[in-house]
Design an enzyme around this catalytic site. Structure first.
Site, PDB file in Angstrom:
ATOM      1  N   ASP A 166       4.693   3.879  -1.371  1.00 11.24           N
ATOM      2  CA  ASP A 166       3.832   5.049  -1.549  1.00 11.24           C
ATOM      3  C   ASP A 166       4.198   6.139  -0.535  1.00 11.24           C
ATOM      4  OD1 ASP A 166       1.759   6.536  -2.626  1.00 11.24           O
ATOM      5  OD2 ASP A 166       0.335   4.886  -2.575  1.00 11.24           O
ATOM      6  N   ASP A 227      -2.325   9.804 -10.116  1.00  9.13           N
ATOM      7  CA  ASP A 227      -2.705   8.443 -10.530  1.00  9.13           C
ATOM      8  C   ASP A 227      -3.371   8.413 -11.906  1.00  9.13           C
ATOM      9  OD1 ASP A 227      -1.840   7.872  -8.028  1.00  9.13           O
ATOM     10  OD2 ASP A 227      -3.769   7.157  -7.265  1.00  9.13           O
TER      11      ASP A 227
HETATM   12  C1  GLA Z   1      -1.805   6.079  -4.336  1.00  9.75           C
HETATM   13  C2  GLA Z   1      -0.903   5.612  -5.472  1.00  9.75           C
HETATM   14  C3  GLA Z   1      -1.651   4.625  -6.344  1.00  9.75           C
HETATM   15  C4  GLA Z   1      -2.108   3.438  -5.497  1.00  9.75           C
HETATM   16  C5  GLA Z   1      -2.958   3.927  -4.341  1.00  9.75           C
HETATM   17  C6  GLA Z   1      -3.268   2.816  -3.363  1.00  9.75           C
HETATM   18  O1  GLA Z   1      -2.874   6.834  -4.803  1.00  9.75           O
HETATM   19  O2  GLA Z   1      -0.445   6.706  -6.222  1.00  9.75           O
HETATM   20  O3  GLA Z   1      -0.824   4.178  -7.407  1.00  9.75           O
HETATM   21  O4  GLA Z   1      -0.984   2.731  -5.049  1.00  9.75           O
HETATM   22  O5  GLA Z   1      -2.293   4.959  -3.603  1.00  9.75           O
HETATM   23  O6  GLA Z   1      -3.992   3.249  -2.249  1.00  9.75           O
END
Ligand code: GLA
Length: 433
Positions: A166, A227
């Site tokens: 990430d 997301d």
């Molecule tokens: C980000 C990523 C998600 C997930 C969260 C976890 O938002 O884009 O896919 O992995 O972090 O905290």
């Protein structure tokens, strides 16, 4: 920009050379992800539930991943191609150990990640894990900044097979790029085959256009957009964003490296049946990594059949590895197509109208594949929402289908057998005019 060092056995080298020739853009040379990876990832469904007293069945714990592994192996998921069981954020203890190594939360993962990996491997599956390029993960656990080699080695020692990396809490764009490159090199340096899933372009985009030629050299797949949520609005926004940016995205994808529009949320709460069909069809058209985020312990037979549909998965996994694109957007219908190997095409008609009943869409076959998809004739099979062999069509024909609101009709167009034989014999089919 030089890519990671290559130290591959001859067979893999041949594969990589073929892949590079086919895709035209150099991919991360770890020999992995020649088709989009498939598996299960906990985030969308289970988020950061850490209180196992309160939520014993839904907290992020080794038990959750072991149960998913049992079901993946025994209920047809593995046979359908889903291979990676992936841990997302919130698996760690809040601090590193006295040697600076990452460690799993001792209460929720009492056996540790290495034992969990052994368990997952014993089921014929692979284990994925999550970390972050910056100082903390998005949920605030220790990040990898400054410890890329140590963390890569820790993951390799544990037997991890995929890393989702990430991009939260990174203090500069230079550190972001360096971090993504360095982790790729560090993973390669361990000698273990570890799929490298990045979010590099997503964190870069607010400031800079991503350089996909470079990203492809370091990552096996990469998130471009925010997301996913368990909602039709979220699916629509991903599809619209992808279509608006397809000029740069489509050419970036190919064997070894893929655009990642995020998890499949089929089998959860927010999508109607037709919207679940749309997600499955379009993730196949987009050559997306297929990571389900749902509860395999409680999933409807209908959602299971959709997620395990072999013919739709075969489109997603097509070895040519060319990502599909939106061909047109008119009268509340989006039309997408994807070239497949063996003179085959996939076509999706999406009804975007959210009022009324099913709408008829009439498709002149001559518009597909720049006029070539059904030239001079093609066999058409409807794969979704229900399977039907529609028969032999000529390129001057118009195919008419009824499509439910927010639903999709997914079609496969194949060249008739004699055209394929002619092609393999070096002769091209003559158009019938
Ligand atoms: C980000 C990523 C998600 C997930 C969260 C976890 O938002 O884009 O896919 O992995 O972090 O905290």
């Amino acid at each position: 920009m030089a890519g990671p060092p290559v130290a591959l056995p001859p067979v893999l080298l041949v594969v990589v050379v073929v892949v590079v020739l086919v895709s035209g853009v150099e991919a991360l040379s770890n020999g992995l992800a020649l088709t989009p990876p498939m598996g299960w990832l906990h985030w969308e469904r289970f988020l950061c539930h850490t209180d196992c007293g309160d939520e014993p069945l839904a907290c992020v714990s080794e038990q959750l991943f072991m149960q998913m592994a049992d079901i993946m192996a025994s209920e047809g998921w593995k046979d359908a191609g889903y291979q990676y069981i992936c841990i997302d954020d919130c698996w760690m203890a809040p601090t590193r150990d006295e040697d600076g190594r990452l460690r799993a939360d001792p209460v929720r993962f009492p056996s540790g990640i290495r034992r969990l990996a052994n368990y997952v491997h014993s089921k014929g599956l692979k284990l994925g894990i999550y970390e972050d390029v910056g100082n903390h993960t998005c949920a605030g656990y220790p990040g990898s900044f400054g410890a890329y080699e140590l963390d890569a080695q820790t993951f390799a020692d544990w037997g991890v097979d995929l890393l989702k990396f990430d991009g939260c809490y990174c203090d500069s764009l230079e550190h972001l790029a360096e971090g993504y490159r360095n982790m790729s090199l560090a993973l390669n340096g361990t000698g273990r085959s570890i799929v490298y899933s990045c979010e590099w372009p997503l964190y870069l985009r607010p400031f800079q256009q991503p350089n996909y030629t470079e990203i492809r050299q370091y990552c096996n797949h990469w998130r471009n957009f925010g997301d996913i949520f368990d909602s039709w609005d979220s699916i629509k926004s991903i599809l619209d964003w992808t279509a608006s940016n397809q000029d740069s995205l489509v050419s970036a994808a190919g064997p070894g490296g893929w655009n990642d529009p995020d998890m499949l949320v089929i089998g959860n709460f927010g999508l109607s049946w037709d919207q679940q069909v749309t997600q499955m069809a379009l993730w196949a058209i987009m050559a997306a990594p297929l990571f389900m985020s749902n509860d395999l312990r409680q999933i409807s037979p209908q959602a299971k059949a959709l997620l395990q549909n072999r013919e739709v998965i075969a489109i997603n996994q097509d070895p040519l590895g060319k990502q599909g694109y939106r061909l047109s957007k008119e009268d509340n219908f989006d039309l997408w197509e994807r070239p497949l190997s063996n003179l085959t095409w996939a076509v999706a008609m999406v009804n975007r109208q959210e009022i009324g009943g099913p709408q008829r869409y009439s498709l002149p076959l001559s518009v597909l594949g720049n006029g070539l998809a059904c030239d001079p004739a093609c066999l058409i099979t409807r794969l979704l929402p229900t399977r039907a062999e529609l028969g032999l069509f000529s390129w001057v024909d118009i195919l008419s289908q009824r499509v439910n609101p927010t639903g999709t009709v997914l079609l496969r167009l194949e060249a008739p057998a004699q055209s394929r034989r002619a092609l393999s014999g070096g002769r091209l089919p003559r158009p019938i005019l």
